[in-house]
Design a protein around this motif. Structure first.
Motif, PDB file in Angstrom:
ATOM      1  N   VAL A 236       0.700  -1.221   0.017  1.00  0.00           N
ATOM      2  CA  VAL A 236       0.099   0.214  -0.031  1.00  0.00           C
ATOM      3  C   VAL A 236       0.916   1.234  -0.064  1.00  0.00           C
ATOM      4  O   VAL A 236       0.614   2.131  -0.842  1.00  0.00           O
ATOM      5  N   GLN A 237       2.027   1.214   0.716  1.00  0.00           N
ATOM      6  CA  GLN A 237       2.825   2.382   0.927  1.00  0.00           C
ATOM      7  C   GLN A 237       3.369   2.856  -0.326  1.00  0.00           C
ATOM      8  O   GLN A 237       3.550   4.082  -0.744  1.00  0.00           O
ATOM      9  N   LEU A 238       3.866   1.640  -1.262  1.00  0.00           N
ATOM     10  CA  LEU A 238       4.442   1.866  -2.409  1.00  0.00           C
ATOM     11  C   LEU A 238       3.668   2.575  -3.401  1.00  0.00           C
ATOM     12  O   LEU A 238       4.033   3.499  -4.210  1.00  0.00           O
ATOM     13  N   ALA A 239       2.330   2.094  -3.548  1.00  0.00           N
ATOM     14  CA  ALA A 239       1.189   2.563  -4.589  1.00  0.00           C
ATOM     15  C   ALA A 239       1.001   3.925  -4.034  1.00  0.00           C
ATOM     16  O   ALA A 239       0.790   4.874  -4.692  1.00  0.00           O
ATOM     17  N   ALA A 240       0.953   4.275  -2.743  1.00  0.00           N
ATOM     18  CA  ALA A 240       0.529   5.650  -2.283  1.00  0.00           C
ATOM     19  C   ALA A 240       1.847   6.690  -2.699  1.00  0.00           C
ATOM     20  O   ALA A 240       1.605   7.755  -3.068  1.00  0.00           O
TER      21      ALA A 240
ATOM     22  N   SER B  39       9.767   9.200  -9.463  1.00  0.00           N
ATOM     23  CA  SER B  39       9.187   8.434  -8.437  1.00  0.00           C
ATOM     24  C   SER B  39       8.740   7.030  -8.949  1.00  0.00           C
ATOM     25  O   SER B  39       8.784   6.017  -8.181  1.00  0.00           O
ATOM     26  N   ALA B  40       7.942   6.918  -9.851  1.00  0.00           N
ATOM     27  CA  ALA B  40       7.468   5.662 -10.395  1.00  0.00           C
ATOM     28  C   ALA B  40       8.246   4.786 -10.615  1.00  0.00           C
ATOM     29  O   ALA B  40       8.658   3.519 -10.330  1.00  0.00           O
ATOM     30  N   ARG B  41       9.655   5.044 -11.493  1.00  0.00           N
ATOM     31  CA  ARG B  41      10.708   4.166 -11.918  1.00  0.00           C
ATOM     32  C   ARG B  41      11.438   3.773 -10.403  1.00  0.00           C
ATOM     33  O   ARG B  41      11.720   2.579 -10.465  1.00  0.00           O
ATOM     34  N   VAL B  42      11.718   4.815  -9.524  1.00  0.00           N
ATOM     35  CA  VAL B  42      12.517   4.125  -8.390  1.00  0.00           C
ATOM     36  C   VAL B  42      11.428   3.267  -7.684  1.00  0.00           C
ATOM     37  O   VAL B  42      12.093   2.209  -6.891  1.00  0.00           O
ATOM     38  N   ASN B  43      10.331   3.522  -7.431  1.00  0.00           N
ATOM     39  CA  ASN B  43       9.447   2.789  -6.681  1.00  0.00           C
ATOM     40  C   ASN B  43       9.149   1.219  -7.389  1.00  0.00           C
ATOM     41  O   ASN B  43       9.286   0.398  -6.621  1.00  0.00           O
TER      42      ASN B  43
END
Length: 520
Positions: free
Chosen positions: A343-347, A367-371
């Motif tokens: 959940v935290q990653l999607a948030a 942010s999307a690529r790093v996460n």
């Protein structure tokens, strides 16, 4: 009566070649005179090294087998599909594969019928229906009709639908589609700025076809073909091998065999340090894919550098339209890891994509690529989808067009905003109450529709009484322009009173139409 154009079968010529091989030089001869033989440097290598068999094609053997199996099943009538579409970028051996497989699978010198854009597509396909049995041939459409002209595009689609629905035996039909993205910074997705399977055929028609996607040619397949040219051309004996490798490394990035061979020949003639490359743009699908998975081009680097270069590739080509990339990421990031996200990653991803909308445009992509790098699996659950904004923009254009037509032909004194906001809402309520079951008015500009991510777009347009009135008024204007007066003027007639009419007006349909238009 005009004579019907005859369509003669055309043998595969490979003047526009997608691949190459080590064949002998082919020189055309004039029947009247033989010109002096040109020097070797003037012979086009794409002609000189044209493949003569499927083993010579610069293509992944797995892809060749896939196309061969699909075409074989169509020839043997064991396939449920009647149209085979080979789609992909320019120079990835689509048409070469189709032409050489036709020669390989059909033992005849008359095994191929090619469409020319000067032909009428409906007549062409109608004539080709009879290329079956002893006269069997593969029907190839490599040059499309003018699909940017709406009536021509509609005729092309209708002809293909009739082909698919034909009740009888048909020869295999192969369409080679070079997919191209024209527009830059566009906020919608249609055939005006993107030439793809979906925009050319529409999703409904495309779902009835067998579509095989070709990718840009990989270096390992290009090396085999180009090495053969280097081996057989004496000019390379004088070229430093290190310099040649450096040049080829640049050319291979394009993935277009024709472009590579032509540029290589030009480079040897000019003896220049400059390499002229076709611009290798990425489309929105590829941009989203590079953020979701990172680019395979930099796999030799460490993870941080791979991510850095992948992001830079997207930023360099979508700098003016990053909000569209952000929307694509928002609707597609969940397909990785079979949608099993912390959940935290999607948030974190969604929050940073939201921040991008208020000024810091590239933070969402980074942010999307790093996460996503933190995920243990990049296995995807679904295909990448275009943002719903495309559907919304398309429906908005349809609505605006219908309202403007009504303003132009019916009530030119009303403003667009009034028609859209006021009349478009209240007029259907009034007219439907007044005429009850005699007419059916939808909202001016079409009904409101919900847009779903997993919805197959319905390309049909709701035509109601408003649209019928606009069509009739258009026809009246055409008749006035051509004859100076109405060709069928309304004549006075004995009108009977409709006792059931709520407002006491006549039941004459022409009078009702005039009332509905506000002209009486």
């Amino acid at each position: 009566m005009s004579k019907r154009r005859k369509y003669q079968p055309v043998e595969s010529s490979f003047e526009q070649i997608d691949s190459d091989s080590d064949d002998s030089i082919i020189v055309s001869k004039s029947p009247s005179q033989s010109p002096p033989r040109p020097p070797p440097s003037s012979v086009q290598w794409i002609d000189k090294y044209a493949p003569i068999s499927t083993s010579d094609i610069c293509i992944n053997p797995t892809k060749l087998t896939q196309v061969r199996n699909a075409l074989t099943s169509m020839i043997n009538h064991t396939s449920t599909s009647r149209v085979l579409v080979l789609s992909g970028p320019s120079g990835c051996s689509k048409s070469t594969t189709a032409k050489l497989l036709a020669k390989e699978l059909i033992d005849s010198s008359d095994c191929l019928v090619e469409y020319n854009e000067t032909f009428d597509i409906e007549d062409f396909l109608s004539n080709c229906r009879y290329r079956i049995g002893p006269n069997l041939a593969v029907v190839l459409i490599e040059e499309l009709p003018n699909v940017f002209h709406a009536p021509t595009l509609e005729k092309f689609r209708n002809s293909l639908q009739q082909w698919i629905s034909y009740d009888g035996e048909l020869p295999p039909l192969v369409i080679c589609l070079t997919e191209i993205e024209y527009g830059e910074g566009e906020s919608w997705y249609n055939i005006e700025n993107t030439l793809t399977v979906d925009t050319v055929f529409g999703r409904s028609l495309a779902s009835q076809m067998n579509i095989i996607k070709f990718n840009p040619l990989a270096v390992r397949f290009l090396n085999k073909t180009i090495s053969n040219i280097v081996k057989n051309e004496p000019v390379f004996n004088k070229i430093n091998k290190v310099k040649l490798k450096s040049v080829l490394d640049q050319m291979y990035k394009v993935g277009d065999i024709r472009s590579i061979i032509s540029n290589l020949q030009l480079w040897t003639i000019l003896n220049s340090d400059t390499v002229c490359l076709r611009e290798n743009q990425i489309n929105l699908f590829h941009a989203i894919g590079k953020i979701l998975y990172s680019s395979s081009e930099f796999t030799h680097m460490n993870k941080e550098d791979v991510d850095h270069h992948s992001i830079d590739q997207v930023l360099s080509q979508f700098q003016d339209n990053l909000p569209l990339v952000n929307l694509g990421l928002l609707e597609n990031y969940h397909i990785l890891n079979t949608s099993q996200f912390p959940v935290q990653l999607a948030a974190d991803i969604t929050n940073d994509l939201s921040i991008s909308d208020i000024g810091v445009t590239d933070i969402g992509i980074r942010s999307a690529r790093v996460n996503l790098r933190k995920l243990t699996s990049t296995k995807r659950q679904d295909q990448i989808r275009f943002p719903k904004q495309f559907k919304m923009a398309r429906l908005a254009r349809i609505t605006a067009g219908q309202v403007r037509d009504y303003q132009r032909y019916i009530t030119p004194r009303s403003s667009f905003n009034d028609l859209n906001m006021i009349d478009g809402y209240f007029l259907p309520m009034i007219y439907n109450r007044r005429y009850k079951q005699r007419y059916s008015y939808n909202r001016l500009g079409g009904k409101f529709k919900k847009i779903y991510d997993d919805e197959v777009e319905d390309e049909r347009v709701d035509y109601d009484q408003f649209q019928d009135e606009i069509k009739r008024k258009k026809l009246e204007d055409v008749e006035l322009d051509s004859e100076g007066e109405l060709s069928d003027p309304i004549s006075e007639s004995d009108m009977e009173t409709d006792a059931d009419s709520e407002d006491g007006f006549s039941s004459d349909p022409e009078l009702d139409l005039l009332i509905s238009q506000g002209r009486i």
